[in-house]
Design a protein around this motif. Structure first.
Motif, PDB file in Angstrom:
ATOM      1  N   MET A   1       0.849  -1.171   0.000  1.00  0.00           N
ATOM      2  CA  MET A   1       0.000   0.000   0.000  1.00  0.00           C
ATOM      3  C   MET A   1       0.900   1.241   0.000  1.00  0.00           C
ATOM      4  N   ALA A   2       0.605   2.155  -0.878  1.00  0.00           N
ATOM      5  CA  ALA A   2       1.421   3.364  -1.021  1.00  0.00           C
ATOM      6  C   ALA A   2       1.018   4.425   0.001  1.00  0.00           C
ATOM      7  N   ALA A   3       1.975   5.243   0.383  1.00  0.00           N
ATOM      8  CA  ALA A   3       1.702   6.379   1.263  1.00  0.00           C
ATOM      9  C   ALA A   3       1.198   7.540   0.417  1.00  0.00           C
ATOM     10  N   SER A   4       0.382   8.380   1.013  1.00  0.00           N
ATOM     11  CA  SER A   4      -0.119   9.555   0.318  1.00  0.00           C
ATOM     12  C   SER A   4       1.045  10.481  -0.009  1.00  0.00           C
ATOM     13  N   PRO A   5       1.009  11.105  -1.176  1.00  0.00           N
ATOM     14  CA  PRO A   5       2.071  12.062  -1.506  1.00  0.00           C
ATOM     15  C   PRO A   5       1.903  13.404  -0.772  1.00  0.00           C
ATOM     16  N   TYR A   6       0.809  13.555  -0.036  1.00  0.00           N
ATOM     17  CA  TYR A   6       0.518  14.807   0.667  1.00  0.00           C
ATOM     18  C   TYR A   6       0.780  14.651   2.161  1.00  0.00           C
ATOM     19  N   ALA A   7       1.298  15.711   2.783  1.00  0.00           N
ATOM     20  CA  ALA A   7       1.466  15.707   4.237  1.00  0.00           C
ATOM     21  C   ALA A   7       0.093  15.500   4.873  1.00  0.00           C
ATOM     22  N   THR A   8      -0.012  14.537   5.762  1.00  0.00           N
ATOM     23  CA  THR A   8      -1.306  14.166   6.321  1.00  0.00           C
ATOM     24  C   THR A   8      -1.208  13.999   7.834  1.00  0.00           C
ATOM     25  N   THR A   9      -2.189  14.554   8.532  1.00  0.00           N
ATOM     26  CA  THR A   9      -2.331  14.335   9.965  1.00  0.00           C
ATOM     27  C   THR A   9      -3.760  13.892  10.198  1.00  0.00           C
ATOM     28  N   GLN A  10      -3.931  12.837  10.942  1.00  0.00           N
ATOM     29  CA  GLN A  10      -5.264  12.315  11.237  1.00  0.00           C
ATOM     30  C   GLN A  10      -5.506  12.370  12.735  1.00  0.00           C
ATOM     31  N   TYR A  11      -6.756  12.617  13.116  1.00  0.00           N
ATOM     32  CA  TYR A  11      -7.145  12.706  14.514  1.00  0.00           C
ATOM     33  C   TYR A  11      -8.363  11.830  14.735  1.00  0.00           C
ATOM     34  N   ASN A  12      -8.350  11.024  15.796  1.00  0.00           N
ATOM     35  CA  ASN A  12      -9.565  10.275  16.107  1.00  0.00           C
ATOM     36  C   ASN A  12     -10.493  11.172  16.919  1.00  0.00           C
ATOM     37  N   SER A  13     -11.710  10.725  17.145  1.00  0.00           N
ATOM     38  CA  SER A  13     -12.733  11.572  17.768  1.00  0.00           C
ATOM     39  C   SER A  13     -12.391  12.013  19.190  1.00  0.00           C
ATOM     40  N   GLU A  14     -11.456  11.352  19.838  1.00  0.00           N
ATOM     41  CA  GLU A  14     -11.042  11.757  21.181  1.00  0.00           C
ATOM     42  C   GLU A  14     -10.001  12.874  21.143  1.00  0.00           C
ATOM     43  N   GLN A  15      -9.467  13.160  19.957  1.00  0.00           N
ATOM     44  CA  GLN A  15      -8.377  14.130  19.839  1.00  0.00           C
ATOM     45  C   GLN A  15      -8.805  15.485  19.289  1.00  0.00           C
ATOM     46  N   PHE A  16     -10.046  15.610  18.838  1.00  0.00           N
ATOM     47  CA  PHE A  16     -10.461  16.898  18.288  1.00  0.00           C
ATOM     48  C   PHE A  16     -11.826  17.292  18.817  1.00  0.00           C
ATOM     49  N   VAL A  17     -12.035  18.591  18.821  1.00  0.00           N
ATOM     50  CA  VAL A  17     -13.341  19.143  19.132  1.00  0.00           C
ATOM     51  C   VAL A  17     -13.649  20.172  18.048  1.00  0.00           C
ATOM     52  N   GLU A  18     -14.899  20.186  17.634  1.00  0.00           N
ATOM     53  CA  GLU A  18     -15.338  21.176  16.653  1.00  0.00           C
ATOM     54  C   GLU A  18     -16.076  22.294  17.361  1.00  0.00           C
ATOM     55  N   SER A  19     -15.700  23.503  17.058  1.00  0.00           N
ATOM     56  CA  SER A  19     -16.417  24.680  17.525  1.00  0.00           C
ATOM     57  C   SER A  19     -16.899  25.444  16.306  1.00  0.00           C
ATOM     58  N   CYS A  20     -17.927  26.223  16.518  1.00  0.00           N
ATOM     59  CA  CYS A  20     -18.472  27.041  15.443  1.00  0.00           C
ATOM     60  C   CYS A  20     -18.798  28.418  16.011  1.00  0.00           C
ATOM     61  N   GLY A 117      -2.784  21.219  23.333  1.00  0.00           N
ATOM     62  CA  GLY A 117      -1.774  20.896  24.342  1.00  0.00           C
ATOM     63  C   GLY A 117      -2.350  19.989  25.407  1.00  0.00           C
ATOM     64  N   GLY A 118      -2.056  20.286  26.655  1.00  0.00           N
ATOM     65  CA  GLY A 118      -2.565  19.463  27.745  1.00  0.00           C
ATOM     66  C   GLY A 118      -1.874  18.112  27.808  1.00  0.00           C
ATOM     67  N   HIS A 119      -2.601  17.102  28.274  1.00  0.00           N
ATOM     68  CA  HIS A 119      -1.988  15.777  28.444  1.00  0.00           C
ATOM     69  C   HIS A 119      -1.651  15.115  27.113  1.00  0.00           C
ATOM     70  N   ASN A 120      -2.336  15.492  26.056  1.00  0.00           N
ATOM     71  CA  ASN A 120      -2.019  14.960  24.733  1.00  0.00           C
ATOM     72  C   ASN A 120      -1.770  16.140  23.795  1.00  0.00           C
ATOM     73  N   ALA A 121      -0.523  16.373  23.476  1.00  0.00           N
ATOM     74  CA  ALA A 121      -0.146  17.538  22.665  1.00  0.00           C
ATOM     75  C   ALA A 121      -0.740  17.497  21.264  1.00  0.00           C
ATOM     76  N   ASN A 122      -1.316  16.381  20.854  1.00  0.00           N
ATOM     77  CA  ASN A 122      -1.891  16.266  19.515  1.00  0.00           C
ATOM     78  C   ASN A 122      -3.361  16.677  19.459  1.00  0.00           C
ATOM     79  N   ASP A 123      -3.969  17.019  20.584  1.00  0.00           N
ATOM     80  CA  ASP A 123      -5.376  17.401  20.589  1.00  0.00           C
ATOM     81  C   ASP A 123      -5.550  18.759  19.900  1.00  0.00           C
ATOM     82  N   ILE A 124      -6.628  18.879  19.121  1.00  0.00           N
ATOM     83  CA  ILE A 124      -6.884  20.120  18.388  1.00  0.00           C
ATOM     84  C   ILE A 124      -8.331  20.573  18.557  1.00  0.00           C
ATOM     85  N   LYS A 125      -8.520  21.856  18.308  1.00  0.00           N
ATOM     86  CA  LYS A 125      -9.854  22.448  18.213  1.00  0.00           C
ATOM     87  C   LYS A 125      -9.952  23.083  16.837  1.00  0.00           C
ATOM     88  N   MET A 126     -11.020  22.734  16.109  1.00  0.00           N
ATOM     89  CA  MET A 126     -11.308  23.348  14.819  1.00  0.00           C
ATOM     90  C   MET A 126     -12.483  24.297  15.020  1.00  0.00           C
TER      91      MET A 126
END
Length: 181
Positions: A1-20, A117-126
């Motif tokens: 299986m080939a890797a994507s040619p694009y820089a990619t970061t994936q987050y599972n549902s525990e790592q992101f929160v959506e705000s609007c 940041g916090g306990h998991n530096a990979n957590d994000i808010k969009m």
């Protein structure tokens, strides 16, 4: 299986929160446009109205709900002319992935991604940003959440009032889009 040619970061549902959020304008006087900021008492900060999207809620519904909760004002999305990479609603066949200009869009005009940041530096808010206007001009707000105090400011003053540069950049883009209409 080939890797994507694009820089990619994936987050599972525990790592992101959506705000609007939505930039709430009062456009009743075209010579004296105003925008609503919220004063967050606990942080002594001037902010744009925003908050987390609830499960099962659309982004635009969340943005309008958060405006109502934090400002006490009823709002509606305001259609603007803007460039976006999204294809038109009636897309026919393949369209190249490039920005195009569309009129009367009520889509998000900007997204902010914050590292939490916090306990998991990979957590994000969009944060998905929309443009809104007062649903009824001249109606007093019904209070909103007690930790926030809403206030309308002339556009140039509002840019200087915001506590954070990132919010000022969001507001600047919203003003640009509203002024272009």
């Amino acid at each position: 299986m080939a890797a994507s040619p694009y820089a990619t970061t994936q987050y599972n549902s525990e790592q992101f929160v959506e705000s609007c959020g939505a930039i709430l304008f009062n456009l009743s006087d075209s010579q004296n446009k105003k925008v609503c900021l919220v004063y967050y008492r606990a942080g002594d900060e001037w902010l744009l109205a925003k908050g987390r999207r609830n499960c099962g809620e659309s982004r635009h519904e969340a943005a309008l709900r958060e405006v109502r909760e934090e400002t006490g004002y009823k709002a509606r999305l305001y259609p603007v002319t803007m460039r976006t990479r999204a294809p038109p609603m009636d897309e026919q066949g393949h369209m190249p992935d490039k920005p195009r200009t569309y009129q009367d869009l009520t889509e998000p005009f900007m997204v902010t991604i914050r590292q939490l940041g916090g306990h998991n530096a990979n957590d994000i808010k969009m944060i998905w940003w929309y443009i809104a206007v007062l649903e009824e001009v001249g109606i007093e707000c019904d209070g909103g959440e007690k930790e926030f105090m809403p206030k309308f400011f002339p556009l140039e003053q509002a840019k200087k009032m915001l506590s954070f540069q990132n919010d000022a950049a969001v507001l600047e883009q919203a003003i640009h889009l509203v002024d272009a209409c």
